[in-house]
Design an enzyme around this catalytic site. Structure first.
Site, mmCIF file in Angstrom:
data_model
loop_
_atom_site.group_PDB
_atom_site.id
_atom_site.type_symbol
_atom_site.label_atom_id
_atom_site.label_comp_id
_atom_site.label_asym_id
_atom_site.label_seq_id
_atom_site.Cartn_x
_atom_site.Cartn_y
_atom_site.Cartn_z
ATOM 1 N N GLN A 1 -0.830 34.712 -42.848
ATOM 2 C CA GLN A 1 -1.362 34.813 -41.613
ATOM 3 C C GLN A 1 -1.918 33.234 -41.136
ATOM 4 O OE1 GLN A 1 -2.532 36.802 -39.033
ATOM 5 N NE2 GLN A 1 -3.610 35.222 -38.304
ATOM 6 N N PRO B 1 -6.672 41.118 -42.190
ATOM 7 C CA PRO B 1 -7.952 40.906 -41.322
ATOM 8 C C PRO B 1 -8.443 41.027 -40.061
ATOM 9 C CG PRO B 1 -6.789 38.742 -41.950
ATOM 10 C CD PRO B 1 -6.111 40.061 -42.567
ATOM 11 N N GLY C 1 -6.896 42.591 -36.236
ATOM 12 C CA GLY C 1 -6.487 44.113 -35.431
ATOM 13 C C GLY C 1 -4.958 43.961 -35.214
ATOM 14 N N MET D 1 -1.507 40.801 -34.976
ATOM 15 C CA MET D 1 -1.140 39.416 -34.583
ATOM 16 C C MET D 1 0.071 39.173 -34.122
ATOM 17 S SD MET D 1 -1.789 36.189 -35.263
ATOM 18 C CE MET D 1 -0.680 34.833 -34.590
ATOM 19 N N GLU D 2 0.209 38.507 -33.016
ATOM 20 C CA GLU D 2 1.393 38.497 -32.286
ATOM 21 C C GLU D 2 2.495 37.674 -32.641
ATOM 22 O OE1 GLU D 2 -1.577 37.079 -31.603
ATOM 23 O OE2 GLU D 2 -1.444 35.171 -30.648
ATOM 24 N N HIS E 1 -1.891 44.664 -26.326
ATOM 25 C CA HIS E 1 -2.267 43.276 -26.394
ATOM 26 C C HIS E 1 -1.159 42.540 -26.900
ATOM 27 C CE1 HIS E 1 -5.566 40.178 -26.932
ATOM 28 N NE2 HIS E 1 -4.805 40.000 -27.852
ATOM 29 N N GLU E 2 -0.677 42.807 -28.058
ATOM 30 C CA GLU E 2 0.178 41.745 -28.887
ATOM 31 C C GLU E 2 1.366 41.756 -28.149
ATOM 32 O OE1 GLU E 2 -1.402 40.326 -30.938
ATOM 33 O OE2 GLU E 2 -3.161 41.972 -31.325
ATOM 34 N N HIS F 1 1.177 39.067 -25.481
ATOM 35 C CA HIS F 1 1.346 37.743 -25.976
ATOM 36 C C HIS F 1 2.738 37.388 -26.035
ATOM 37 C CE1 HIS F 1 -2.636 36.279 -27.582
ATOM 38 N NE2 HIS F 1 -3.081 37.543 -28.255
ATOM 39 N N GLU G 1 -6.126 34.041 -25.330
ATOM 40 C CA GLU G 1 -6.599 35.480 -25.264
ATOM 41 C C GLU G 1 -7.113 36.236 -24.282
ATOM 42 O OE1 GLU G 1 -5.986 37.128 -27.877
ATOM 43 O OE2 GLU G 1 -5.533 35.491 -29.261
ATOM 44 N N ASP H 1 -11.722 28.852 -37.079
ATOM 45 C CA ASP H 1 -12.352 30.220 -37.658
ATOM 46 C C ASP H 1 -13.850 30.540 -37.351
ATOM 47 O OD1 ASP H 1 -9.694 31.072 -38.514
ATOM 48 O OD2 ASP H 1 -10.131 30.660 -40.608
ATOM 49 N N TYR I 1 -11.713 35.929 -25.384
ATOM 50 C CA TYR I 1 -11.076 37.162 -24.795
ATOM 51 C C TYR I 1 -11.607 37.592 -23.676
ATOM 52 C CZ TYR I 1 -9.126 37.372 -29.586
ATOM 53 O OH TYR I 1 -8.247 37.256 -30.582
ATOM 54 N N ARG J 1 -10.441 44.690 -42.210
ATOM 55 C CA ARG J 1 -10.288 44.362 -40.748
ATOM 56 C C ARG J 1 -11.635 43.625 -40.438
ATOM 57 N NH1 ARG J 1 -8.623 47.804 -35.530
ATOM 58 N NH2 ARG J 1 -9.014 46.329 -33.930
ATOM 59 N N MET J 2 -11.740 42.360 -40.288
ATOM 60 C CA MET J 2 -13.076 41.645 -39.858
ATOM 61 C C MET J 2 -13.845 42.141 -38.801
ATOM 62 S SD MET J 2 -12.396 37.514 -40.460
ATOM 63 C CE MET J 2 -10.924 37.283 -39.536
HETATM 64 ZN ZN LIG Z 1 -4.804 38.270 -28.845
#
Ligand SMILES: [Zn+2]
Ligand SMILES: *[C@@H]1O[C@H](CO)[C@@H](O)[C@H](O)[C@H]1NC(C)=O
Ligand SMILES: *[C@@H]1O[C@H](CO)[C@@H](O)[C@H](O)[C@H]1NC(C)=O
Ligand SMILES: *[C@@H]1O[C@H](CO)[C@@H](O)[C@H](O)[C@H]1NC(C)=O
Length: 609
Positions: free
Chosen positions: A133, A261, A263, A265-266, A290-291, A294, A313, A370, A378, A564-565
């Protein structure tokens, strides 16, 4: 001049045009080893050194061309940005000179981009698993490179692995290589920023779900994944309709193990998604919309550095909600926007409303991206575009502009100034000076630079939210009662999953309910037993806010079965804040630390230890 406060690379002297990875995946030693070859070009004269970004990688050698070995040194490690790799060139180069550097290296156990999973951490429990990631600045922990989104490169890769390897690229072949190894080759012919490099390997199987889409995951969950994401092509086609033809040829999905971590990642050609989206009712596929979005905003039109993350975002949430509005209806889009506003409020409350990191374009000099991650880029970004669409006269004027924005900036990396200049010129050139005047009236300073909530609050249609608010209001009014006869399971019988989420969100805006009211709420609506991850999260959050201790074991279960964070960070923080929960939170985290992805473990540790 390119500017990137998060990179050490001398991007104004030399620039990478292509990157070739040649790596062996060693599951026993948990290292990736091999080399990267960078095709570089000098963009000024008298370039005598190359500075690359690295983070905890073990650099073994540097070669210029095919066989000139070069001296190199690594700066001391900085915990935010890693360590600059300084390479002295054999002679100083003139503008336009093209050359290759090959860096022999291997990853280490400290690499933040790479997570190695034991078989016990996978669904099938039989085979190890690896995934990377890279967003925002972890690509340097997978490969020494110019780790800045201001530059874009094509890439190719040769990966040796015992288990199927996938990348953010088109697979071009696989063959046997002896010792149980297979060789997988890949090619990404569209230029990408470094944060979109991605590699996964494990016991993966694929199932075609559309004309250009395959879903990949462990065999145990392939059925449910294929079912959950069956609408993928509909979203891609809607995106094409709204913007430009889909660039990346394939749109595959990889459903990761539970410790992923984020939802989603594109990663181009291979979106990563968390298994917490497998709700069994397709209620959480907005993340896929969403992805997919992107593919245009982020992957084609890219933020020049992380201070402009909202261009990735905020734009993507805006496109996502356009797609969702077309597929699911306008009322649903409006409802999602209301939920988004609440997430923005939560983030701003979390950071503090005067925290400079809550500005749409924060200053990130010296800041680990981070640490600045939140809903702000977003949802403040979405609200800004929604507001501009409204004041320029609605979708009739704004949608042609969106398409033009993508056409104009495809393949480029842009700043907020670039975006703004094109917005003004498009509006004026196509619709006249009066639209320019409208744009000039925007409070640019407050929208772009002020911390806290935006200067304007958009109005969203309340149709689907009204029932949620009303039910929450009734519970608040009844909070001091000893019996709750006026409520029944029918109250939520007709609620969609998202309406349940919003009902609980609304309820958590009131002061915490007394314990007996929480107990009744659960008895009537059976909230603790719901598996939909968004409802489960909001419900556990509400209970923790009320220090409702019977929820503790359920919280521990939820935060240790997925990483998932979005879910684990707030739940750990809230549990840690409960009088009787603090010890439990710390103990649980310490015992399960290795389950979490390095990025998540680092953040939780900062949050509660
Ligand atoms: Zn995004
Ligand atoms: C509940 O009781 C508290 C304490 O007696 C009081 O302050 C509050 O106004 C009451 N709330 C409602 C909704 O009746
Ligand atoms: C639920 O929906 C059905 C069908 O639309 C309707 O007849 C019923 O009255 C609704 N129930 C509640 C509690 O709103
Ligand atoms: C915490 O634990 C103690 C001892 O078990 C108990 O008496 C108390 O009610 C609990 N709850 C809170 C909020 O302190």
């Amino acid at each position: 001049m390119l500017y990137d406060p998060s990179s050490y690379a001398n991007i104004n002297d030399v620039q990478t045009t292509h990157l070739h990875l040649d790596l062996t995946v060693d599951f026993t030693k948990k290292v990736l080893s091999g080399s990267v070859t960078l095709d570089l070009v000098a963009v000024v004269s008298d370039v005598s050194n190359v500075i690359l970004d690295t983070r905890h990688v073990d650099v073994r050698s540097v070669h210029y061309g095919t066989n000139t070995s070069l001296k190199f040194s690594l700066d001391p490690d900085d915990e935010r940005f890693g360590s600059a790799l300084r390479i002295a060139l054999p002679s100083s180069l003139q503008t336009g000179t093209k050359f290759k550097l090959t860096i022999g290296y291997q990853t280490t156990s400290a690499c933040t981009a790479v997570q190695w999973l034991e078989p016990s951490q996978t669904v099938g429990k039989k085979f190890p698993y690896l995934f990377t990631q890279c967003q925002a600045i972890h690509a340097r922990s997978l490969v020494p490179c110019q780790d800045s989104p201001s530059l874009k490169v094509t890439y190719s890769a040769t990966i040796r692995s015992h288990y199927r390897a996938l990348m953010s690229a088109i697979g071009t072949g696989e063959s046997e290589a002896g010792d149980g190894y297979k060789v997988y080759t890949f090619e990404q012919k569209t230029k990408i920023p470094s944060y979109l490099l991605a590699l996964a390997a494990g016991n993966l199987v694929g199932r075609q779900i559309g004309p250009r889409s395959t879903v990949w995951t462990e065999p145990e969950v392939i059925e449910s994944a294929a079912w959950e994401f069956a609408d993928t092509e509909k979203f891609v086609a809607t995106g094409e309709n709204l913007l430009t033809p889909y660039e990346w040829r394939k749109y595959d999905l990889l459903v990761l193990p539970p410790s992923f971590p984020y939802g989603g990642m594109e990663n181009p050609c291979l979106t990563y998604v968390t298994p917490t989206l497998l709700a069994g009712d397709r209620s959480l596929v907005d993340v896929v919309a969403h992805e997919i979005s992107h593919s245009w905003t982020g992957n084609l039109v890219t933020n020049a550095n992380w201070e402009h993350m909202w261009l990735n975002e905020g734009w993507t949430v805006f496109v996502e909600r356009k797609i969702v509005g077309r597929v699911e209806g306008e009322a649903y889009k409006q409802f999602r926007s209301i939920i988004g506003w609440r997430e923005l409020e939560d983030s701003i409350k979390q950071f503090g409303s005067s925290n400079p990191l809550t500005a749409l374009t924060p200053n990130l000099k010296g800041v680990d991206p981070d640490d600045s991650f939140s809903s702000v880029p977003y949802e403040k970004g979405f609200n800004f575009l929604y507001y501009i669409e409204h004041i320029v006269g609605g979708p009739k004027y704004f949608e042609p502009y969106m398409k033009a924005h993508v056409e104009n900036f495809a393949g480029k990396s842009i700043t907020t100034d670039d975006w703004k200049a094109f917005l003004f010129s498009f509006m004026e050139n196509n619709y006249g000076a009066e639209k320019r005047a409208v744009l000039e009236k925007i409070d640019w300073e407050a929208w772009l630079h002020a911390p806290g909530l935006p200067p304007v609050r958009n109005e969203f249609d309340q149709t689907l939210a009204k029932a949620c608010s009303e039910l929450a209001e009734r519970w608040d009014a009844a909070r001091n009662k000893t019996t709750f006869e006026e409520f029944s399971p029918d109250d939520v019988k007709n609620f969609s999953s998202l309406q349940k989420v919003v009902f609980i969100q609304r309820l958590s805006e009131y002061p915490p309910l007394p314990q007996n009211a929480i107990r009744e709420l659960d008895r009537l609506y059976q909230l603790t037993s719901i598996v939909n991850s968004e409802i489960r999260f909001r419900w556990q959050e509400l209970c923790l806010l009320a220090e409702y201790e019977p929820i503790f074991p359920h919280v521990v279960k939820f935060v240790t079965e997925q990483g998932r964070m979005k879910f684990v960070r707030p739940l750990y923080r809230l549990l840690n804040r409960c009088k009787n929960g603090s010890e439990l939170a710390k103990k649980t985290f310490r015992e399960h630390r290795s389950f979490y992805h390095p990025i998540a473990a680092g953040m939780i540790s900062k949050d509660i230890l």
